[in-house]
Design a protein around this motif. Structure first.
Motif, short mmCIF file in Angstrom:
data_model
loop_
_atom_site.label_atom_id
_atom_site.label_comp_id
_atom_site.label_asym_id
_atom_site.label_seq_id
_atom_site.Cartn_x
_atom_site.Cartn_y
_atom_site.Cartn_z
N HIS A 32 0.50 -5.82 -1.27
CA HIS A 32 0.70 -4.57 -0.52
C HIS A 32 1.96 -4.59 0.31
O HIS A 32 2.47 -3.53 0.70
N ASN A 80 2.99 -1.00 -0.43
CA ASN A 80 2.58 -0.10 0.66
C ASN A 80 3.54 -0.16 1.84
O ASN A 80 3.20 0.23 2.95
N GLU A 109 2.51 4.08 0.92
CA GLU A 109 2.26 4.76 -0.34
C GLU A 109 0.79 4.71 -0.77
O GLU A 109 0.32 5.62 -1.46
N ALA A 110 0.05 3.66 -0.38
CA ALA A 110 -1.32 3.48 -0.86
C ALA A 110 -2.37 3.68 0.23
O ALA A 110 -3.48 4.11 -0.05
#
Length: 328
Positions: free
Chosen positions: A224, A228, A232-233
Motif C-alpha cells: 500500500h 495508496n 487511491e484505495a
C-alpha cells in the motif's frame, strides 16, 4: 512487559501489541511459516494483544492467528478483529445486523473460537459511527454471546470523540504517532476519563519512523506504500500517516538524532507512544522475527526525558504539522 487495562473489556494487555495487517496482505509477501514465526516471536517477547481484521488477506491474517493459538491452550493473548470493510459497496446502508452477524460468524470460523474477544468497526462511513442503530446492533452481537466486547477503529478525532461518548464502546483505535499528534489534545484525555481503551495504530508511520528509508526507497506494487500513497484505495492517512513521503523521510532523519544509545529509532517512536497518558496498547506490525522482538523490547526502554520530548515536538511543529494536523 508493563500491563495496562484494555478499557471497558477489563482485560490486561501488554503495552506493545502486534498489528497483523502485514500477515494478511498489502505489505508485500509474507509466507505462512514466517507469519507464524512472527506471532510466536511476539508472544515469546511478552506481547499479549494481536490486532487483525476480516479483510486482511481476505481472512488470511485471522486464519494464521487461529492456527497459531490453536496449539496453545490456556494462552493469555487477546485477539481484536474488525468488521465492516467487507461491505461492497462500502456505504452506510450495508451496515446491518444481519451483515454484522455474517461477518462475525466468518471471523469466529477463521480464528477457531466461539466468542470473539473484541470486535471493532473498521473505519466505517461517518454516518455509521454517528447512528444510534449501529450501537444497538453491536449490543445485539454481545447479547448473542458471540462477541465479548466491541470498539471502533476511526480516521478522525471527531469520530473518536463521538464513539467515546457511547456507553458500551470498550476501545477506540486511532492513528497516533510522533507524526500524528492531534489525538493527544482531546481524544486521549476523553478516553481516559471514560475508561475507554486507546489502541494506537500506525505507530511507525508505515515505517517512516524506523529511520530506514531515504528518498530513493521504493516498495512493491502489492504494497500500500506504493498503491495508496495518494489515497487511491483507502484513506491516505493510513499510508505514511498522510505525510508526503519526501517530507517524512527528511523529518525522520531529525527524529533519529534523538534515539537513545543502544536503541533503534523505531523503538524511540514506540516508547514515545507508550509514554502518552491514555494509550492502552501500541500495535506495530512486523514482517520478520527480528522486527517482532525489537518492537516488543521498546517497552523496556526508560521513559523519554524532557529534552527528547521537546525535540520531537519541535520536529513535528516545523516539518509535519502543516501537512496533517487539521486533516484528521
Amino acid at each position: 512487559m508493563e500491563q495496562r487495562v484494555l478499557g471497558r473489556t477489563g482485560r490486561q494487555v501488554g503495552v506493545v501489541g502486534l498489528g497483523c495487517w502485514q500477515l494478511g496482505a498489502d505489505w508485500g509477501a509474507v509466507d505462512d511459516g514466517t507469519a507464524l514465526a512472527v506471532l510466536d516471536a511476539a508472544a515469546q517477547a511478552g506481547v499479549t494483544f494481536f490486532d487483525t481484521a476480516d479483510v486482511y488477506g481476505d481472512g488470511r491474517s485471522e486464519q494464521l492467528i487461529g492456527q497459531y493459538l490453536a496449539g496453545r491452550p490456556g494462552h493469555q493473548i487477546t485477539v481484536a478483529t474488525k468488521l465492516g470493510r467487507r461491505a461492497d459497496p462500502h456505504v452506510a446502508q450495508a451496515y446491518t445486523l444481519d451483515a454484522f452477524r455474517r461477518w462475525t460468524d466468518r471471523s469466529r470460523a477463521n480464528l477457531g473460537v466461539d466468542r470473539l474477544d473484541l470486535v471493532q468497526l473498521h473505519c466505517p462511513p461517518t454516518a455509521v459511527l454517528s447512528a444510534d442503530a449501529t450501537y444497538d446492533q453491536l449490543d445485539a452481537l454481545v447479547e448473542d454471546g458471540g462477541v465479548a466486547a466491541y470498539g471502533v477503529s476511526v480516521e478522525t478525532v471527531a469520530e473518536a470523540l463521538g464513539a467515546i461518548a457511547r456507553p458500551h464502546v470498550a476501545s477506540v483505535q486511532i492513528i497516533c504517532n510522533v507524526f500524528r499528534r492531534k489525538p493527544l489534545e482531546q481524544v486521549l484525555p476523553a478516553a481516559a476519563a471514560a475508561g475507554v481503551a486507546i489502541i494506537a495504530r500506525v505507530p511507525l508511520a508505515s515505517g517512516l519512523l524506523s529511520g530506514r528509508y531515504d528518498e530513493s526507497t521504493t516498495f512493491g506494487a502489492d504494497d500500500h506504500r506504493t498503491y495508496n500513497r495518494h489515497g487511491e484505495a483507502f484513506d491516505v492517512g493510513e499510508t505514511f500517516s498522510g505525510v508526503p513521503f519526501d517530507v517524512g523521510v527528511a523529518a525522520a532523519r531529525e527524529v533519529a538524532a534523538f534515539t537513545p544509545a543502544g536503541a533503534s529509532t523505531a523503538q524511540l517512536a514506540l516508547r514515545w507512544l507508550v509514554d502518552q497518558p491514555g494509550v492502552s496498547v501500541v500495535i506495530p506490525g512486523a514482517r520478520n522475527v527480528e522486527q517482532a522482538r525489537a518492537n516488543a523490547a521498546a517497552a523496556d526502554l526508560a521513559p523519554l526525558d524532557a529534552a527528547t520530548l521537546a525535540g520531537l515536538q519541535a520536529v513535528y511543529d516545523a516539518r509535519i504539522r502543516a501537512h496533517v494536523h487539521d486533516r484528521w
